[in-house]
Structure formats: structure tokens, C-alpha cells
Motif scaffolding. Structure first.
Motif, PDB file in Angstrom:
ATOM      1  N   GLY A  72       1.169  -0.734  -5.054  1.00 52.01           N
ATOM      2  CA  GLY A  72       2.254  -0.790  -6.014  1.00 52.01           C
ATOM      3  C   GLY A  72       2.941  -2.132  -5.945  1.00 52.01           C
TER       4      GLY A  72
ATOM      5  N   GLU B 229      -0.346   4.495  -0.864  1.00 56.19           N
ATOM      6  CA  GLU B 229      -1.061   5.747  -0.586  1.00 56.19           C
ATOM      7  C   GLU B 229      -2.527   5.445  -0.305  1.00 56.19           C
ATOM      8  OE1 GLU B 229      -2.081   9.834  -3.095  1.00 56.19           O
ATOM      9  OE2 GLU B 229      -0.918   8.248  -4.026  1.00 56.19           O
ATOM     10  N   THR B 230      -3.125   6.219   0.559  1.00 51.97           N
ATOM     11  CA  THR B 230      -4.570   6.181   0.774  1.00 51.97           C
ATOM     12  C   THR B 230      -5.072   7.616   0.782  1.00 51.97           C
ATOM     13  OG1 THR B 230      -4.414   6.263   3.181  1.00 51.97           O
ATOM     14  CG2 THR B 230      -4.450   4.080   2.175  1.00 51.97           C
TER      15      THR B 230
ATOM     16  N   ARG C  73       1.259   0.565 -10.544  1.00 49.56           N
ATOM     17  CA  ARG C  73       0.373   1.060  -9.485  1.00 49.56           C
ATOM     18  C   ARG C  73      -1.063   0.779  -9.893  1.00 49.56           C
ATOM     19  NH1 ARG C  73       2.138   6.232  -6.431  1.00 49.56           N
ATOM     20  NH2 ARG C  73       4.346   5.846  -6.221  1.00 49.56           N
TER      21      ARG C  73
ATOM     22  N   CYS D 281       0.862  -1.177   0.000  1.00 46.93           N
ATOM     23  CA  CYS D 281       0.000   0.000   0.000  1.00 46.93           C
ATOM     24  C   CYS D 281       0.904   1.234   0.000  1.00 46.93           C
ATOM     25  CB  CYS D 281      -0.910  -0.020   1.219  1.00 46.93           C
ATOM     26  SG  CYS D 281      -1.982   1.414   1.325  1.00 46.93           S
TER      27      CYS D 281
ATOM     28  N   HIS E 227      -1.501  -3.733 -15.462  1.00 48.38           N
ATOM     29  CA  HIS E 227      -2.280  -2.640 -14.866  1.00 48.38           C
ATOM     30  C   HIS E 227      -3.699  -3.066 -14.502  1.00 48.38           C
ATOM     31  CE1 HIS E 227      -3.010  -2.556 -19.194  1.00 48.38           C
ATOM     32  NE2 HIS E 227      -4.193  -2.043 -18.899  1.00 48.38           N
TER      33      HIS E 227
ATOM     34  N   ILE F  21      -4.075   2.925  -3.017  1.00 47.47           N
ATOM     35  CA  ILE F  21      -3.185   2.698  -4.148  1.00 47.47           C
ATOM     36  C   ILE F  21      -2.140   1.666  -3.750  1.00 47.47           C
ATOM     37  CG2 ILE F  21      -1.572   3.757  -5.780  1.00 47.47           C
ATOM     38  CD1 ILE F  21      -4.485   4.745  -6.006  1.00 47.47           C
TER      39      ILE F  21
ATOM     40  N   HIS G  16      -9.872   5.589  -1.174  1.00 45.65           N
ATOM     41  CA  HIS G  16      -9.082   4.988  -2.244  1.00 45.65           C
ATOM     42  C   HIS G  16      -7.773   4.471  -1.666  1.00 45.65           C
ATOM     43  CE1 HIS G  16     -11.701   6.778  -5.325  1.00 45.65           C
ATOM     44  NE2 HIS G  16     -11.759   7.802  -4.492  1.00 45.65           N
TER      45      HIS G  16
ATOM     46  N   GLU H  62      -5.320   0.682  -8.244  1.00 44.19           N
ATOM     47  CA  GLU H  62      -6.215   1.036  -7.146  1.00 44.19           C
ATOM     48  C   GLU H  62      -6.850  -0.245  -6.617  1.00 44.19           C
ATOM     49  OE1 GLU H  62      -9.958   3.925  -5.962  1.00 44.19           O
ATOM     50  OE2 GLU H  62      -8.928   4.199  -7.861  1.00 44.19           O
ATOM     51  N   ASP H  63      -6.801  -0.421  -5.312  1.00 41.71           N
ATOM     52  CA  ASP H  63      -7.380  -1.594  -4.666  1.00 41.71           C
ATOM     53  C   ASP H  63      -8.879  -1.371  -4.520  1.00 41.71           C
ATOM     54  OD1 ASP H  63      -7.988  -3.822  -3.184  1.00 41.71           O
ATOM     55  OD2 ASP H  63      -6.879  -3.202  -1.400  1.00 41.71           O
TER      56      ASP H  63
END
Length: 169
Positions: free
Chosen positions: A68, A49-50, A78, A47, A103, A66, A64, A80-81
Motif C-alpha cells: 500500500g 498483507e501476505t 493497494r 507491506c 494502480h 499486498i 501473495h 500486489e507485489d
């Protein structure tokens, strides 16, 4: 002036085409997800970023996440989960991806959206059926207000002056 039936034909044809396109996209998404989970390569994602977004009137918000990961050929990807699993920066998750489309990786263990896709597919089928009825009504093949009893549609052959219950426009 455009006849009433032509509008049903045009509207029905457009809606049948739209529902077929939407249904095709849904089925392709389901197949792509299953193929990725069945034959995809596994990678460890972190993870990165959130963040939270709010809609226009701030009545709802969306979180959200993110993730990687590095593919086998060394590319950094990268994504989005969308699994809705609460994560913080630094958490680890396993993902599967197809080498030609990294992706579009999918988080392992996330519940597949089969229920939502099934509802959307049912909606597409209902829209297509309703649109087809509209299309047929425009051609005069289907008219719910027209009597369907054979004795009223096909008069008695012994009647010298038969009356046909054709709709008047």
C-alpha cells in the motif's frame, strides 16, 4: 460439405488474428512498464498483507504480497507485489507509478519480466507464421506435399501432352 482448404483458411485466419492480438498486448505491457519506470513518480510502499493460495490439488502454492502507498494527491492505493522478493508485514519498498494509473505501480528494483515477455513474443511470431502457412495452404498458395522443382511444376514446352502434377482431393 466444407472443402478441406476452407478449414485451413478459416483456422489460419483465426490464429493469425489471435497471435497478433496477443503479441500486441505483450508489446503494450512492455512499453507501459518501461514508461512507468522511466517517467513515473516515486512513492514509499509498505507491506500490508501476505497470504498464500493453493491450487486445486494442493501440489503448488503461491505467495501473495499486498503493498500500500499514498499518491501525491493523497489517494491510497493497494497493489500486489509481483517481484517475488520475500516480504513481511511492515516492510518498506519503493514503487513508481504514473499519476493517471497509480494502480499499475511497479516496485523499483524488481527484475523486469523482459525474458518472459520476449519468449511470449517469439511464441506469438511463430504462431503467426504457422497460421499464415495454414492460411496459404488453404488458398493453395503453399502446399508442402507439392513438388517445387520447376522442371516438375512447369513441364517441357516441347512435350505435346504435358502432365501437370496437381494434387487430387
Amino acid at each position: 460439405m466444407i472443402r478441406h482448404g476452407i478449414m485451413f483458411v478459416i483456422g489460419g485466419a483465426v490464429l493469425v488474428a489471435a497471435s497478433a492480438a496477443l503479441g500486441t498486448a505483450v508489446v503494450r505491457g512492455i512499453r507501459r512498464q518501461r514508461r512507468t519506470l522511466a517517467r513515473g513518480l516515486t512513492a514509499e510502499a509498505r507491506c500490508l498483507e501476505t497470504y498464500v493460495t493453493h491450487d486445486g490439488d494442493h501440489s503448488s502454492s503461491t505467495r501473495h504480497v499486498i503493498l500500500g502507498f499514498r499518491t501525491q494527491d493523497g489517494s491510497e492505493i493497494r497493489i500486489e507485489d509481483t517481484s517475488r522478493v520475500p516480504r513481511v508485514v511492515g516492510d518498506v519498498a519503493q514503487v513508481r507509478y504514473l499519476p493517471d494509473r497509480p494502480h499499475r505501480a511497479i516496485v523499483i528494483g524488481s527484475s523486469p519480466m523482459i525474458f518472459g515477455w520476449t519468449l511470449l513474443t517469439i511464441f506469438c511470431l511463430l504462431l503467426a507464421c504457422g497460421s499464415a502457412l495454414s492460411f496459404m495452404k488453404g488458398y493453395g498458395v503453399f502446399d508442402p506435399t507439392h513438388p517445387t522443382d520447376p522442371s516438375t511444376v512447369f513441364p517441357n514446352p516441347d512435350d505435346p501432352f504435358p502432365t501437370f502434377p496437381w494434387p487430387t482431393y
